[in-house]
Design a protein around this motif. Sequence first.
Motif, PDB file in Angstrom:
ATOM      1  N   PRO A  36      46.351  39.783 -37.410  1.00 48.30           N
ATOM      2  CA  PRO A  36      46.593  39.827 -38.863  1.00 48.30           C
ATOM      3  C   PRO A  36      48.082  39.714 -39.165  1.00 48.30           C
ATOM      4  N   LEU A  37      48.399  38.909 -40.169  1.00 49.75           N
ATOM      5  CA  LEU A  37      49.778  38.661 -40.556  1.00 49.75           C
ATOM      6  C   LEU A  37      49.936  38.869 -42.054  1.00 49.75           C
ATOM      7  N   PRO A  38      51.162  39.099 -42.515  1.00 47.64           N
ATOM      8  CA  PRO A  38      51.376  39.243 -43.962  1.00 47.64           C
ATOM      9  C   PRO A  38      50.952  37.982 -44.708  1.00 47.64           C
ATOM     10  N   THR A  39      50.586  38.166 -45.951  1.00 52.26           N
ATOM     11  CA  THR A  39      50.178  37.044 -46.790  1.00 52.26           C
ATOM     12  C   THR A  39      51.321  36.041 -46.913  1.00 52.26           C
ATOM     13  N   ASP A  40      50.991  34.774 -46.718  1.00 52.08           N
ATOM     14  CA  ASP A  40      51.991  33.710 -46.794  1.00 52.08           C
ATOM     15  C   ASP A  40      51.934  33.055 -48.168  1.00 52.08           C
ATOM     16  N   ARG A  41      53.092  32.654 -48.655  1.00 55.65           N
ATOM     17  CA  ARG A  41      53.164  32.075 -49.994  1.00 55.65           C
ATOM     18  C   ARG A  41      52.415  30.749 -50.077  1.00 55.65           C
ATOM     19  N   LEU A  42      52.396  29.985 -49.000  1.00 57.64           N
ATOM     20  CA  LEU A  42      51.747  28.678 -49.014  1.00 57.64           C
ATOM     21  C   LEU A  42      50.296  28.733 -48.546  1.00 57.64           C
ATOM     22  N   SER A  43      50.044  29.466 -47.466  1.00 58.73           N
ATOM     23  CA  SER A  43      48.698  29.470 -46.881  1.00 58.73           C
ATOM     24  C   SER A  43      47.841  30.634 -47.339  1.00 58.73           C
ATOM     25  N   ARG A  46      46.240  36.191 -44.507  1.00 50.85           N
ATOM     26  CA  ARG A  46      46.080  35.895 -43.085  1.00 50.85           C
ATOM     27  C   ARG A  46      45.515  37.124 -42.369  1.00 50.85           C
ATOM     28  N   PRO A  47      44.211  37.384 -42.545  1.00 54.51           N
ATOM     29  CA  PRO A  47      43.600  38.571 -41.922  1.00 54.51           C
ATOM     30  C   PRO A  47      43.300  38.332 -40.439  1.00 54.51           C
ATOM     31  N   LEU A  48      42.806  39.379 -39.794  1.00 55.81           N
ATOM     32  CA  LEU A  48      42.365  39.264 -38.407  1.00 55.81           C
ATOM     33  C   LEU A  48      41.196  38.295 -38.315  1.00 55.81           C
ATOM     34  N   ARG A  49      41.280  37.346 -37.359  1.00 61.66           N
ATOM     35  CA  ARG A  49      40.212  36.372 -37.181  1.00 61.66           C
ATOM     36  C   ARG A  49      40.023  36.096 -35.693  1.00 61.66           C
ATOM     37  N   PHE A  50      38.830  35.594 -35.372  1.00 63.93           N
ATOM     38  CA  PHE A  50      38.526  35.182 -34.006  1.00 63.93           C
ATOM     39  C   PHE A  50      38.088  33.724 -34.033  1.00 63.93           C
ATOM     40  N   VAL A  51      38.576  32.961 -33.057  1.00 60.71           N
ATOM     41  CA  VAL A  51      38.341  31.521 -32.986  1.00 60.71           C
ATOM     42  C   VAL A  51      37.881  31.179 -31.574  1.00 60.71           C
ATOM     43  N   GLN A  52      36.948  30.244 -31.483  1.00 61.74           N
ATOM     44  CA  GLN A  52      36.485  29.785 -30.171  1.00 61.74           C
ATOM     45  C   GLN A  52      37.266  28.555 -29.743  1.00 61.74           C
ATOM     46  N   LEU A  53      37.843  28.612 -28.551  1.00 61.98           N
ATOM     47  CA  LEU A  53      38.579  27.488 -27.980  1.00 61.98           C
ATOM     48  C   LEU A  53      37.683  26.754 -26.984  1.00 61.98           C
ATOM     49  N   GLY A  54      37.477  25.462 -27.227  1.00 59.31           N
ATOM     50  CA  GLY A  54      36.734  24.624 -26.304  1.00 59.31           C
ATOM     51  C   GLY A  54      37.677  23.735 -25.510  1.00 59.31           C
ATOM     52  N   ARG A  55      37.389  23.553 -24.245  1.00 58.12           N
ATOM     53  CA  ARG A  55      38.275  22.786 -23.363  1.00 58.12           C
ATOM     54  C   ARG A  55      37.455  21.800 -22.534  1.00 58.12           C
ATOM     55  N   LEU A  56      37.919  20.557 -22.511  1.00 53.28           N
ATOM     56  CA  LEU A  56      37.304  19.520 -21.689  1.00 53.28           C
ATOM     57  C   LEU A  56      38.397  18.814 -20.908  1.00 53.28           C
ATOM     58  N   GLU A  57      38.202  18.677 -19.622  1.00 52.66           N
ATOM     59  CA  GLU A  57      39.196  18.032 -18.753  1.00 52.66           C
ATOM     60  C   GLU A  57      38.500  17.010 -17.865  1.00 52.66           C
ATOM     61  N   LYS A 190      50.827  36.284 -32.160  1.00 52.12           N
ATOM     62  CA  LYS A 190      49.967  35.674 -33.164  1.00 52.12           C
ATOM     63  C   LYS A 190      48.631  35.235 -32.582  1.00 52.12           C
ATOM     64  N   VAL A 191      48.662  34.604 -31.420  1.00 50.74           N
ATOM     65  CA  VAL A 191      47.444  34.071 -30.795  1.00 50.74           C
ATOM     66  C   VAL A 191      47.296  34.687 -29.415  1.00 50.74           C
TER      67      VAL A 191
END
Length: 258
Positions: A36-43, A46-57, A190-191
């Motif tokens: 979680p990050l402070p609210t940004d003026r442009l975006s 920015r709360p806590l979130r979870f994202v799935q990373l997919g990888r192909l090689e 951040k990540v």
Amino acid sequence: MNDSQTQPPENETAAPKAMPWADLAADQLRLLRLAPLPTDRLSGPRPLRFVQLGRLERHSREQSLLRLTLQLPNQIVHNGHNLLEVWADHQRKVVYLGSDDLQLEPQNRGLGRFLLAQAISWAQQRWSHYQVAAGTLPLKDALNDELRQRRDHFLRSQGVDVQYPDALQLKASYAEAQVGDLLGDWNQDKVQIVEVIDAAAMLQQADQNLREQDVKLRKQEENISAMKREDGTLRFTVSCLAVFVVFQAGLLIWIATH
């Protein structure tokens, strides 16, 4: 090569458009935690979130591919978004970072730098002597000074040399560089990559917290019910006393008048 969009060089060093392995899905999945990050003026928020990373090689004698994808829970992004493909041409000994339409959601959460760091680390493990192809940056990333400065800081923090051929700093490009000279790190505040065992521990802790909260809530409900019963008893007692006082007052008045 930023959180919104990149564009490869339009010359003979650009990666060919017809590439193999186009229809293959990611075969490695990992969980990312966006702090979680402070609210940004442009975006915005920015709360806590979870994202799935997919990888192909994939690898062949002529070229190699690294494809990174991001998936958001309960959210569908536009086709082609949250995708970074990195190609290595073994005949020319050239690595192509990014694509002509790199757009990431959510924005301004450090995902662009994270993906580029993964791509750089992947290339450095195998072909640190290769050259990174030069390219131009789109004008839409420089609509205002704040966006342009964010983009330039993002690229330069990875060791990419951003250049401006004009004094107005409208058209920008990044120069060729050796893969080994780039920086494959990102802002881990951040990540964060969440391992499977850590994700299981988080779920177990969350379930335990829910059970504890449920016990506390049940006790609170029992206390409230007991207080309501006591309140009803007190109200009945007060009502009886009020009736008795009125009766006594009436009796005293009757005695006094007779």
